[in-house]
Design a protein around this motif. Structure first.
Motif, PDB file in Angstrom:
ATOM      1  N   LEU A  74       0.821  -1.199   0.000  1.00  0.00           N
ATOM      2  CA  LEU A  74       0.000   0.000   0.000  1.00  0.00           C
ATOM      3  C   LEU A  74       0.864   1.263   0.000  1.00  0.00           C
ATOM      4  O   LEU A  74       0.570   2.234  -0.714  1.00  0.00           O
ATOM      5  CB  LEU A  74      -0.941   0.003   1.204  1.00  0.00           C
ATOM      6  N   ALA A  78       1.120   3.962  -3.076  1.00  0.00           N
ATOM      7  CA  ALA A  78       0.894   5.399  -2.883  1.00  0.00           C
ATOM      8  C   ALA A  78       2.019   6.207  -3.525  1.00  0.00           C
ATOM      9  O   ALA A  78       1.771   7.220  -4.181  1.00  0.00           O
ATOM     10  CB  ALA A  78       0.781   5.712  -1.395  1.00  0.00           C
ATOM     11  N   PHE A  81       1.607   5.991  -7.302  1.00  0.00           N
ATOM     12  CA  PHE A  81       0.478   6.827  -7.719  1.00  0.00           C
ATOM     13  C   PHE A  81       0.890   8.297  -7.743  1.00  0.00           C
ATOM     14  O   PHE A  81       0.558   9.028  -8.687  1.00  0.00           O
ATOM     15  CB  PHE A  81      -0.705   6.598  -6.766  1.00  0.00           C
ATOM     16  N   LEU A  90      -3.817  12.774  -2.466  1.00  0.00           N
ATOM     17  CA  LEU A  90      -4.380  11.423  -2.549  1.00  0.00           C
ATOM     18  C   LEU A  90      -3.348  10.376  -2.136  1.00  0.00           C
ATOM     19  O   LEU A  90      -3.689   9.393  -1.468  1.00  0.00           O
ATOM     20  CB  LEU A  90      -4.895  11.143  -3.960  1.00  0.00           C
ATOM     21  N   SER A  91      -2.115  10.600  -2.518  1.00  0.00           N
ATOM     22  CA  SER A  91      -1.048   9.683  -2.103  1.00  0.00           C
ATOM     23  C   SER A  91      -0.907   9.685  -0.586  1.00  0.00           C
ATOM     24  O   SER A  91      -0.776   8.623   0.030  1.00  0.00           O
ATOM     25  CB  SER A  91       0.271  10.085  -2.766  1.00  0.00           C
ATOM     26  N   ASP A  93      -3.229  10.356   1.533  1.00  0.00           N
ATOM     27  CA  ASP A  93      -4.410   9.655   2.058  1.00  0.00           C
ATOM     28  C   ASP A  93      -4.211   8.140   2.022  1.00  0.00           C
ATOM     29  O   ASP A  93      -4.594   7.426   2.954  1.00  0.00           O
ATOM     30  CB  ASP A  93      -5.668  10.022   1.261  1.00  0.00           C
ATOM     31  N   MET A  94      -3.627   7.653   0.935  1.00  0.00           N
ATOM     32  CA  MET A  94      -3.366   6.219   0.821  1.00  0.00           C
ATOM     33  C   MET A  94      -2.388   5.771   1.904  1.00  0.00           C
ATOM     34  O   MET A  94      -2.569   4.719   2.529  1.00  0.00           O
ATOM     35  CB  MET A  94      -2.815   5.880  -0.570  1.00  0.00           C
ATOM     36  N   LYS A  95      -1.354   6.571   2.142  1.00  0.00           N
ATOM     37  CA  LYS A  95      -0.376   6.218   3.167  1.00  0.00           C
ATOM     38  C   LYS A  95      -0.994   6.268   4.560  1.00  0.00           C
ATOM     39  O   LYS A  95      -0.693   5.424   5.408  1.00  0.00           O
ATOM     40  CB  LYS A  95       0.834   7.143   3.086  1.00  0.00           C
ATOM     41  N   PHE A  97      -4.130   5.637   5.235  1.00  0.00           N
ATOM     42  CA  PHE A  97      -4.914   4.409   5.333  1.00  0.00           C
ATOM     43  C   PHE A  97      -4.014   3.212   5.625  1.00  0.00           C
ATOM     44  O   PHE A  97      -4.337   2.376   6.464  1.00  0.00           O
ATOM     45  CB  PHE A  97      -5.714   4.150   4.050  1.00  0.00           C
ATOM     46  N   ALA A  98      -2.880   3.124   4.937  1.00  0.00           N
ATOM     47  CA  ALA A  98      -1.965   1.997   5.137  1.00  0.00           C
ATOM     48  C   ALA A  98      -1.498   1.935   6.588  1.00  0.00           C
ATOM     49  O   ALA A  98      -1.456   0.852   7.191  1.00  0.00           O
ATOM     50  CB  ALA A  98      -0.767   2.104   4.196  1.00  0.00           C
TER      51      ALA A  98
END
Length: 114
Positions: A74, A78, A81, A90-91, A93-95, A97-98
């Motif tokens: 994940l 990110a 992406f 957004l990247s 946000d992905m991190k 979440f991870a």
């Protein structure tokens, strides 16, 4: 143009469950095939606009290793992406979440050990 080849070998048990995963790459400096306990490969089909995936893991892949594997995937997804889209928010946000995913996994593990 140069061509690079990645070869993946999967040894299956009689029930067709992966027992061993090894891979080689033509551009690698490694002399021998590399061993892996899990793999996730995705291909983008531009015509159908779908992701084609191969997800395999061996019998000896431990649950904590799988959680760490997904956390690392994940995080690197990110980064990829962000490099591809320049969408820093957004990247991030992905991190986020991870990190939350991995923290929740550890909390569940601690609770189950009590």
């Amino acid at each position: 143009m140069n061509q690079s080849t990645i070869k993946i070998d999967v040894l299956l048990d009689p029930d067709k469950i992966p027992q061993q995963i090894s891979w080689t790459a033509s551009d690698s400096t490694a002399d021998m095939a590399q061993q892996a306990k899990a793999m996730c490969i995705a291909f983008w089909d531009g015509a159908d606009k779908t992701a084609l995936r191969i997800d395999l893991w061996t019998k000896d892949m431990m649950m904590d290793e799988m959680a760490d594997f997904y956390y690392q995937m994940l995080m690197t997804m990110a980064d990829t992406f962000k490099r591809a889209t320049h969408q820093h928010e957004l990247s991030d946000d992905m991190k986020k979440f991870a990190k939350e995913f991995f923290d929740k996994f550890r909390a569940i593990q601690l609770k189950e050990q009590q």
